[in-house]
Enzyme design. Structure first.
Site, mmCIF file in Angstrom:
data_model
loop_
_atom_site.group_PDB
_atom_site.id
_atom_site.type_symbol
_atom_site.label_atom_id
_atom_site.label_comp_id
_atom_site.label_asym_id
_atom_site.label_seq_id
_atom_site.Cartn_x
_atom_site.Cartn_y
_atom_site.Cartn_z
ATOM 1 N N ILE A 115 37.759 37.617 28.059
ATOM 2 C CA ILE A 115 38.523 38.681 27.382
ATOM 3 C C ILE A 115 40.008 38.432 27.607
ATOM 4 C CG2 ILE A 115 37.017 40.711 27.196
ATOM 5 C CD1 ILE A 115 38.092 41.545 29.995
ATOM 6 N N SER A 164 30.163 45.663 26.619
ATOM 7 C CA SER A 164 30.512 46.746 27.535
ATOM 8 C C SER A 164 29.970 48.067 27.010
ATOM 9 C CB SER A 164 32.036 46.807 27.600
ATOM 10 O OG SER A 164 32.478 48.015 28.141
ATOM 11 N N TYR A 177 40.575 47.203 23.322
ATOM 12 C CA TYR A 177 39.428 46.554 23.982
ATOM 13 C C TYR A 177 38.121 47.101 23.424
ATOM 14 C CZ TYR A 177 36.127 45.675 27.856
ATOM 15 O OH TYR A 177 35.038 45.314 28.617
ATOM 16 N N THR A 180 37.220 45.813 20.051
ATOM 17 C CA THR A 180 36.688 44.442 20.033
ATOM 18 C C THR A 180 35.225 44.428 20.487
ATOM 19 O OG1 THR A 180 37.371 43.859 22.321
ATOM 20 C CG2 THR A 180 38.973 43.474 20.564
ATOM 21 N N GLY A 210 28.637 48.341 32.712
ATOM 22 C CA GLY A 210 29.488 49.459 33.124
ATOM 23 C C GLY A 210 30.585 48.911 34.014
ATOM 24 N N ILE A 212 32.443 47.113 36.737
ATOM 25 C CA ILE A 212 32.102 46.020 37.648
ATOM 26 C C ILE A 212 33.347 45.713 38.502
ATOM 27 C CG2 ILE A 212 31.247 43.629 37.773
ATOM 28 C CD1 ILE A 212 29.275 45.639 36.369
ATOM 29 N N ASP A 213 33.094 45.365 39.775
ATOM 30 C CA ASP A 213 34.213 45.299 40.726
ATOM 31 C C ASP A 213 35.084 44.048 40.647
ATOM 32 O OD1 ASP A 213 32.572 43.349 41.760
ATOM 33 O OD2 ASP A 213 32.324 44.264 43.732
#
Ligand code: NDP
Length: 282
Positions: A115, A164, A177, A180, A210, A212-213
Site C-alpha cells: 500500500i 481490509s 485508503y 482503494t 482488522g 494489525i500491529d
C-alpha cells in the site's frame, strides 16, 4: 439473544470445518510477495521461507529488501530474490511479475499486499492523492494480476489479495485508503465469479484484515482510536493458509468476519457505534 448466539455458534462451526492446511504443501512453491520490506508483507516472506518456498519479494527500498532476503534464506527458503519497484508506475508492476516468472521459472502464488503511504485523519480534500493512491493500491494490483494470469493458469495457481475491513465497511479517517480497498474487493470479488464461470483453475483469495500491529498502522491510529491490534506474523500466517486452501475469502482477526456479516442488519445502530469508537480530532 438465544437465536443470535446459535447463529454465531453455527457460523464458527462452519468456519472450523473444511480442509486442513499443510505447510508441507508450500515447499518449493514459486511465490511473489509485494510490499514485503516491512509489516505483514515481511512476515509473509518469512513464513513462506520457513515453509521452503521459492520467493521473489518487492517494495521500493532496496537496502531493506536485501536484509529480508538474507533472513528468508536463513529461514530455509529454497530461493529468495528481490526486485525494487515503485507501484505508482504501471511499467514497474508489469516488470516485477515478468522478473518473478522468469527467475522462478513459473508462478504458483502472487500475494498482492503493498500500500502507498496515506495520511490518517479528516479528509483534506486532496483529489490528486486519491488518484495516486488508486494507482498504487488498486491499478497496480489489477495490472499484476492480469500479467500473472497466464502463468498461474499453467500451475493451478492463486492470486491472494490483502484487503481490509475498510474495504467492506465505511469508517472515518482513511477515505482514500478505504476507496482503494472497496475497489479491490469489487474487482477481485467479481473476478472470482468470472474465473469460476469459465472454469479457470486459478483461485482468488480476498483477505479482510482488522487492526494489525505493524509500525505504520500503530503510528497512524495513535490518538484516533483505542482498540486491540493483532500480531502481523499471525495475520500473515492466516493469509498464507487461506491462499493455500484456495478460499474465496479470509478474515483476521475474528471480529472482521462478524462485522462484515452483520454490517447491514442494523445500519443506524452500526453508525452510532462507529462514531462513538473514533475520537474526533479536527
Ligand atoms: P506497511 O506500511 O507496513 O507496509 C507497506 C509495504 O508496501 C512496505 O513494504 C512498503 O515498502 C511497500 N510500499 C509502499 N509504497 C510502495 C510503492 N509506491 N511501491 C511499492 N511498494 C510500496 O503496511 P502493513 O503491513 O500494515 O499492511 C499490509 C497490507 O495489509 C496492506 O494491504 C494493508 O492495507 C493491509 N491491512 C493492514 C492493516 C493494519 O492494521 N496494519 C489493517 C487492514 C489491512 P517500501 O516503503 O520499501 O516501498
Amino acid at each position: 439473544l438465544f437465536l443470535f448466539g446459535s447463529l454465531c455458534a453455527a457460523l464458527i462451526a462452519l468456519q472450523l470445518s473444511g480442509p486442513t492446511f499443510s505447510e508441507e504443501s508450500l515447499k518449493g512453491m514459486r511465490v511473489l510477495v509485494t510490499g514485503a520490506s516491512t509489516g505483514i508483507g515481511e512476515q509473509l516472506a518469512y513464513h513462506y521461507a520457513r515453509m521452503g518456498a521459492q520467493i521473489v519479494i518487492t517494495a521500493r527500498r532496496e537496502h531493506v529488501l536485501k536484509e529480508v532476503v538474507k533472513k528468508c534464506l536463513d529461514l530455509g527458503a529454497q530461493k529468495a530474490l528481490y526486485v525494487a519497484a515503485d507501484m505508482a508506475e504501471m511499467a514497474d508492476a508489469e516488470r516485477v511479475v515478468a522478473f518473478a516468472e522468469e527467475q522462478l521459472h513459473g508462478l504458483d502464488y502472487i500475494v498482492l499486499n503493498h500500500i502507498g503511504s496515506s495520511q490518517y485523519g479528516m479528509w483534506d480534500g486532496d483529489v490528486a492523492h486519491v488518484q495516486w493512491l488508486m494507482q498504487v493500491n488498486f491499478h497496480s494490483y489489477v495490472k499484476m494480476a492480469v500479467k500473472a494470469l497466464p502463468a498461474l493458469e499453467k500451475t493451478n495457481g492463486s492470486i491472494i489479495v490483502v484487503s481490509s475491513l475498510q474495504g467492506k465497511m465505511c469508517l472515518p479517517y482513511a477515505l482514500p485508503y478505504s476507496a482503494t480497498k472497496f475497489a479491490l474487493n469489487g474487482f477481485f470479488g467479481s473476478l472470482q465469479h468470472e474465473l469460476y464461470m469459465k472454469q479457470s483453475n486459478v483461485s482468488v483469495t480476498v483477505c479482510t484484515l482488522g487492526l494489525i500491529d505493524t509500525e505504520t498502522a500503530m503510528e497512524k491510529i495513535k490518538g484516533y482510536i483505542d482498540m486491540p491490534a493483532y500480531p502481523a506474523h499471525e495475520a500473515a500466517y492466516q493469509i498464507i493458509k487461506a491462499g493455500a486452501l484456495r478460499e474465496n475469502e479470509a478474515f483476521y482477526p475474528w471480529y472482521t468476519f462478524y462485522a462484515s456479516f452483520f454490517r447491514d442488519w442494523f445500519p443506524s445502530y452500526r453508525d452510532q457505534v462507529i462514531r462513538k469508537f473514533y475520537k474526533y480530532k479536527p
